[in-house]
Each structure stands twice: as structure tokens, then as C-alpha cells.
Design an enzyme around this catalytic site. Structure first.
Site, PDB file in Angstrom:
ATOM      1  N   LYS A  72      10.710 -62.129  21.420  1.00  0.00           N
ATOM      2  CA  LYS A  72       9.494 -62.213  20.601  1.00  0.00           C
ATOM      3  C   LYS A  72       9.669 -61.622  19.204  1.00  0.00           C
ATOM      4  CE  LYS A  72       5.696 -59.743  21.556  1.00  0.00           C
ATOM      5  NZ  LYS A  72       4.385 -59.443  22.170  1.00  0.00           N
ATOM      6  N   ARG A  99       4.098 -64.699  26.686  1.00  0.00           N
ATOM      7  CA  ARG A  99       3.167 -65.729  26.189  1.00  0.00           C
ATOM      8  C   ARG A  99       3.726 -66.561  25.039  1.00  0.00           C
ATOM      9  NH1 ARG A  99      -2.295 -63.132  24.831  1.00  0.00           N
ATOM     10  NH2 ARG A  99      -1.269 -61.118  25.011  1.00  0.00           N
TER      11      ARG A  99
HETATM   12  C1  UD1 Z   1      -0.652 -51.348  23.752  1.00  0.00           C
HETATM   13  C2  UD1 Z   1      -1.445 -50.064  24.012  1.00  0.00           C
HETATM   14  C3  UD1 Z   1      -2.916 -50.349  23.768  1.00  0.00           C
HETATM   15  C4  UD1 Z   1      -3.133 -50.876  22.366  1.00  0.00           C
HETATM   16  C5  UD1 Z   1      -2.265 -52.100  22.124  1.00  0.00           C
HETATM   17  C6  UD1 Z   1      -2.324 -52.493  20.687  1.00  0.00           C
HETATM   18  C7  UD1 Z   1      -0.227 -48.884  25.738  1.00  0.00           C
HETATM   19  C8  UD1 Z   1      -0.180 -48.529  27.168  1.00  0.00           C
HETATM   20  N1  UD1 Z   1      -1.244 -49.641  25.346  1.00  0.00           N
HETATM   21  O1  UD1 Z   1      -1.048 -52.270  24.731  1.00  0.00           O
HETATM   22  O2  UD1 Z   1      -3.659 -49.153  23.933  1.00  0.00           O
HETATM   23  O3  UD1 Z   1      -4.487 -51.184  22.169  1.00  0.00           O
HETATM   24  O4  UD1 Z   1      -0.884 -51.809  22.428  1.00  0.00           O
HETATM   25  O5  UD1 Z   1      -1.627 -53.677  20.450  1.00  0.00           O
HETATM   26  O6  UD1 Z   1       0.624 -48.463  24.978  1.00  0.00           O
HETATM   27  N2  UD1 Z   1       7.153 -52.451  25.056  1.00  0.00           N
HETATM   28  C9  UD1 Z   1       8.401 -51.974  25.342  1.00  0.00           C
HETATM   29  N3  UD1 Z   1       8.691 -51.590  26.613  1.00  0.00           N
HETATM   30  C10 UD1 Z   1       7.777 -51.657  27.614  1.00  0.00           C
HETATM   31  C11 UD1 Z   1       6.479 -52.151  27.317  1.00  0.00           C
HETATM   32  C12 UD1 Z   1       6.202 -52.536  26.021  1.00  0.00           C
HETATM   33  O7  UD1 Z   1       9.259 -51.902  24.459  1.00  0.00           O
HETATM   34  O8  UD1 Z   1       8.112 -51.278  28.733  1.00  0.00           O
HETATM   35  C13 UD1 Z   1       6.856 -52.856  23.681  1.00  0.00           C
HETATM   36  C14 UD1 Z   1       6.466 -54.310  23.557  1.00  0.00           C
HETATM   37  O9  UD1 Z   1       7.613 -55.104  23.332  1.00  0.00           O
HETATM   38  C15 UD1 Z   1       5.546 -54.295  22.361  1.00  0.00           C
HETATM   39  C16 UD1 Z   1       4.908 -52.906  22.417  1.00  0.00           C
HETATM   40  O10 UD1 Z   1       5.744 -52.120  23.241  1.00  0.00           O
HETATM   41  O11 UD1 Z   1       6.275 -54.394  21.168  1.00  0.00           O
HETATM   42  C17 UD1 Z   1       3.486 -52.934  22.984  1.00  0.00           C
HETATM   43  O12 UD1 Z   1       3.544 -53.377  24.317  1.00  0.00           O
HETATM   44  P1  UD1 Z   1       2.429 -54.306  24.922  1.00  0.00           P
HETATM   45  O13 UD1 Z   1       2.800 -54.627  26.318  1.00  0.00           O
HETATM   46  O14 UD1 Z   1       2.172 -55.440  23.997  1.00  0.00           O
HETATM   47  O15 UD1 Z   1       1.194 -53.294  24.948  1.00  0.00           O
HETATM   48  P2  UD1 Z   1      -0.305 -53.665  25.041  1.00  0.00           P
HETATM   49  O16 UD1 Z   1      -0.646 -54.008  26.448  1.00  0.00           O
HETATM   50  O17 UD1 Z   1      -0.640 -54.648  23.994  1.00  0.00           O
END
Ligand code: UD1
Ligand code: CA
Length: 474
Positions: A33, A26
Site C-alpha cells: 500500500k 482494501r
Molecule cells: C489507527 C488508530 C486509530 C486512528 C487511525 C487513524 C490504533 C490502534 N488505531 O487505526 O485510533 O483513528 O489509525 O487513521 O493505532 N500498521 C503496522 N503494523 C501493524 C498494524 C498497522 O505497521 O501491525 C501500520 C499500517 O500499515 C498503517 C498504520 O500502522 O500504516 C495504521 O494502521 P491501521 O490498521 O490502518 O490502523 P487503524 O485501524 O486505521
């Protein structure tokens, strides 16, 4: 930066895991990011600063999208061990933390942070670690008026944390819960390893959810604790340019408040931008729309006019920087001496070293030049690669011609010299002390002390001169 006063008594080492592999779709940006900036520092750098103030033993950064770029940005000085674990492909937050496990010793408590959540305070994390007590899973939570998109904290009838349900997997009843998981947890390393081994991706997003470990803990009969805060800024993530701008304002407002608590008078705390480190002595006044970058030190009683941009500079006591002045010392720095008057519309570039009571007026540019006490260049002038003595007066429109197309050369203007208007001083050249240079001169040779030097066409007047006339029409 937060103090370490609330450091838990527990001697358990703290290891930090920072998730930073996600794409940040986004943001619609080629820049990963976590490298977007708040207050002039990458989001991830803020998180690393927080890890440093936790006195963490190490931080493991999970990288994926733009990994090489992200890793290079992190390599700045930190006083804890910094390690990277690559996550390819990105299969979810649980999968992300799994990549860190080989880096985590069993004797620690692991604090999981997100690289896109920059403004969490160390004190908050110390409370979270204390809540975990070194043997429980502790979640940082808060009540949100609009919890859309977040994982919900599901509790039993008697208030015990039962599970985190991701928004996309939640039933309407679960979506009505306003308490959300912040994305930040503290958990003993051994338990984390045990629970992560049990993850699957049977959910709406086909991802490995870190948040599923709550269910496993409960199944194992372990108590999960929630440490609930009310300050949403501390857990706010950056997913879009709008959120980035909102957090930037929140960050700037907190900087402004800290400065005001230190006694700085800001015309408007909403119109200040500090993108670096601004340190102020007593009785500093800053008018609206000023931007400070890099390391800037303002001495006692310094006054900064509206719309100034000041970077990498030391402004000594009592100096006045009038509106619309641009100062950037870059690597060499700029010094403005005590009681100096700069601007409006002045430009000080790297290596400008002004002693006390120097006056630099409108549309004057100074670069790599030292000016001794009381010297003045008040209008429309350029001083580059020059050494200027005390009480020199440098006239409007005069310049140092410091560059011959290949090399830079110095101009030395000794004490008490007066340079008239519109002079060109062709370097290398020295103007002897107390001398005067007539307006409009192009000076190519050294001038003797005390002399008047003039180097321009002599004025000639022809009496009764009649101008050419147009020929009468035929
Ligand atoms: C996550 C939480 C959610 C919480 C929210 C708060 C999970 C499944 N959910 O959701 O409960 O309310 O954060 O903001 O954890 N990332 C990786 N590798 C991946 C996926 C994500 O490094 O495979 C990192 C992203 O870059 C980011 C962080 O993990 O920095 C959070 O990932 P994001 O996809 O934003 O999680 P949310 O869906 O927001
Ligand atoms: Ca997120």
C-alpha cells in the site's frame, strides 16, 4: 515542501517512526500500500519528505508486508539516518512501534507517523511537537463529521484527554464522539518505552494498540495533550483506490494553487496533473489536461496547449507547445529553445535538443537530435540521431534511417540545407551546407555543399498510352 520556520526552540532531537507494515487489503493490489503513488511519488516517500523537513535525526520505518520492496524504494537520498525494523507478524500499531524501540535513543522526542498518511505538513508536526513540550504525550486530533472507523478521543468532564477508544471497542456513547485520533503523535522516547512495555491485546481486534498508551499515561498521572487541527486532508489515510484518488485530487489542487500564487495562469486548476517537479518563470500559460512528470522547467512566457504530456524537459522563454504534444526526455532530457513552436501532435524524445526558433509540426518525431536555430520540420517526419544546422528545412514525410538493424548511425545536415518531401537519409551520411535534396530521394552518400542531389527513378512519359482493356465476354 513546508518551511522550517516553525521549528521548535527545543533542542531535543526528533526521531520519526513510520508505520508501514500493514497489508492494505482494501487496495486489492500486489503492490504494498505505501508504494502506491500520489503526485508521482510513493505515499511513503511523501512521509519521508515530511520527516526530512522536520530535520529529524533519524527515521525508523516499520516494514512487514512487501518489506523488501518497501525498503528498496526508501533508499533514495535523505539527509537523515534511515533505518528499518521488520514487524513479523503484524500484531497491531503498538506492536509495530515496539519493533522500533531498539533504534530509538532516550534523549529524543518520537513522532509517530503512518506510511499511508501522505499529506501531513511539517508545520502541523512542529506544532504537535511544541505541544508535547518534550515531556508530554501529544496527540494530533480533529473533529470528523463521520468518525466511523477511527479511534475516539475520550475526555473527562473538564476536558482533559482520558483515553483513545478504538471504534470496534467503543460503546454507543463513545461512538457518538466526533473528535478522532489522527494516528499521529509526539511522545518523549523514555515515556514511550515505559508505556509500550505494558501493552496487551485484550480488545475487540486482539491487537496491540498503540493508542492504549494514552490510558497508561493518565494512570501514571501524566497530562496528555491534544493538538486539534481542522484540515482533514493532512491526516487522511489511504485505504482504498477511492481514497487514493481523492487524495491525489487534493494534492493536485494544492499544487495548482501554489503555481497560481507564483503567477502561473492555469485554464482550470482542476485539470492539471503534476507528477514530479514543475518550475515556472513568469507569464506561463497552461491549458487544460496537461500532465507534467519528472523535472520540467518552463521559461518566461511559455505557453502549453491543451492535452500535452511533458516529462523531464526544459522549455525556454516564449516557446509555444501546441495541443496534444508529447515530450519525454527520460534520462537524457529534452530542451526546447526560446521562441520555438512545437506541435500540435509533435513527439520529442530523449536527447532532442532544439535551439531557438525551431519549428516542429504535426506528427514529427525527434530523438537524440540537435537542431540549430531556425531549423524546421513541419510535417510527418522523423529525425533520429541527427545533427541539424541553422535554417534547415526538413520536408514532409522525410526520415533519417538511423538504424541498420544492429547499430545506430548519425545523420549530419549542415546549415541552410533543404530536404524535400519523402526523402530517406541513410545514415551515416552528411548533407553539405546549402544543398538541396530532391523530393523522394533515398540518400546513401554524402552530398556536396550547394548542390542539388536527387536519387530516385527518372520520370518517363510515354505519349498516347492506351490502358489495357478487359477481354470481351465470350
Ligand atoms: C489507527 C488508530 C486509530 C486512528 C487511525 C487513524 C490504533 C490502534 N488505531 O487505526 O485510533 O483513528 O489509525 O487513521 O493505532 N500498521 C503496522 N503494523 C501493524 C498494524 C498497522 O505497521 O501491525 C501500520 C499500517 O500499515 C498503517 C498504520 O500502522 O500504516 C495504521 O494502521 P491501521 O490498521 O490502518 O490502523 P487503524 O485501524 O486505521
Ligand atoms: Ca488506517
Amino acid at each position: 515542501m513546508s518551511s522550517n520556520n516553525n521549528a521548535p526552540d527545543s533542542t531535543m532531537p526528533i526521531d520519526v517512526v513510520i508505520m508501514a507494515a500493514g497489508k492494505g487489503t482494501r487496495m486489492k493490489s500486489a503492490l504494498p500500500k505505501v508504494l502506491h503513488r500520489i503526485g508521482g511519488r510513493a505515499l511513503l516517500q511523501h512521509v519521508l519528505d515530511t520527516a526530512a523537513s522536520l530535520q529529524a535525526r533519524k527515521a525508523v520505518v516499520i516494514t512487514g508486508h512487501g518489506a523488501a520492496e518497501v525498503e528498496v524504494t526508501c533508499q533514495s537520498a535523505t539527509d537523515f539516518a534511515l533505518e528499518f525494523a521488520r514487524q513479523e507478524p503484524q500484531l497491531g500499531t503498538g506492536h509495530a512501534v515496539q519493533q522500533a524501540l531498539p533504534h530509538l535513543a532516550d534523549d529524543g522526542v518520537v513522532v509517530v507517523l503512518s506510511g499511508d498518511v501522505p499529506l501531513t505538513q511539517a508545520d502541523t508536526l512542529f506544532h504537535l511537537i511544541a505541544a508535547s513540550g518534550g515531556n508530554k504525550l501529544a496527540l494530533l486530533t480533529l473533529e470528523m463529521p463521520d468518525p466511523t472507523g477511527y479511534g475516539r478521543i475520550e475526555r473527562t468532564a473538564n476536558g482533559e484527554v482520558k483515553a483513545i477508544v478504538e471504534h470496534k471497542d467503543a460503546t454507543p456513547a463513545q461512538r457518538a464522539i466526533h473528535e478522532v485520533y489522527s494516528g499521529i503523535m509526539a511522545v518523549p522516547a523514555t515515556a514511550l518505552k515505559r508505556w509500550l512495555a505494558r501493552l496487551d491485546n485484550n480488545n475487540a481486534q486482539k491487537e496491540y494498540y498503540l493508542t492504549d498508551i494514552v490510558r497508561f499515561a493518565v494512570t501514571d498521572g501524566e497530562h496528555v495533550v491534544a493538538y486539534k487541527i481542522t484540515d482533514a486532508v493532512q491526516v487522511a489515510g489511504v485505504n482504498s483506490p477511492v481514497q487514493l484518488a481523492q487524495l491525489e485530487r487534493a494534492f493536485q489542487l494544492s499544487v495548482a494553487h501554489r503555481l497560481m500564487e507564483e503567477g502561473v495562469r492555469l485554464a482550470d486548476p482542476a485539470r492539471l496533473d503534476v507528477r514530479g517537479d514543475l518550475s515556472c518563470a513568469h507569464d506561463v500559460n497552461i491549458d487544460v489536461n496537461c500532465v507534467f512528470m519528472g523535472q520540467v522547467n518552463l521559461g518566461e512566457g511559455v505557453s502549453i496547449g491543451a492535452n500535452c504530456v511533458i516529462a523531464n524537459a526544459v522549455i525556454e522563454a516564449g516557446a509555444v507547445i501546441h495541443p496534444f504534444t508529447h515530450i519525454d526526455g527520460e534520462k537524457l532530457g529534452v530542451t526546447v529553445g526560446a521562441g520555438s513552436l512545437i506541435g500540435p501532435f509533435a513527439r520529442l524524445r530523449p536527447g532532442a535538443r532544439l535551439a531557438a526558433e525551431v519549428h516542429i509540426g504535426n506528427f514529427v518525431e525527434v530523438k537524440n537530435t540537435t537542431m540549430a536555430k531556425g531549423s524546421k520540420a513541419n510535417h510527418l517526419a522523423y529525425l533520429g540521431d541527427a545533427t541539424v544546422g541553422e535554417r534547415v528545412n526538413y520536408g514532409a514525410g522525410s526520415i533519417t534511417a538511423n538504424y541498420d538493424g544492429a547499430n545506430k548511425h548519425r545523420t549530419v545536415i549542415e546549415a541552410d540545407v533543404h530536404v524535400g518531401s519523402n526523402c530517406v537519409l541513410i545514415a551515416p551520411v552528411t548533407l553539405g551546407a546549402g544543398g538541396t535534396v530532391g523530393g523522394g530521394s533515398t540518400i546513401t552518400k554524402d552530398t556536396p555543399p550547394g548542390a542539388l542531389s536527387v536519387a530516385r527513378g527518372k520520370q518517363v512519359s510515354i505519349a498516347n498510352w492506351s490502358r489495357p482493356q478487359k477481354a470481351p465476354k465470350a
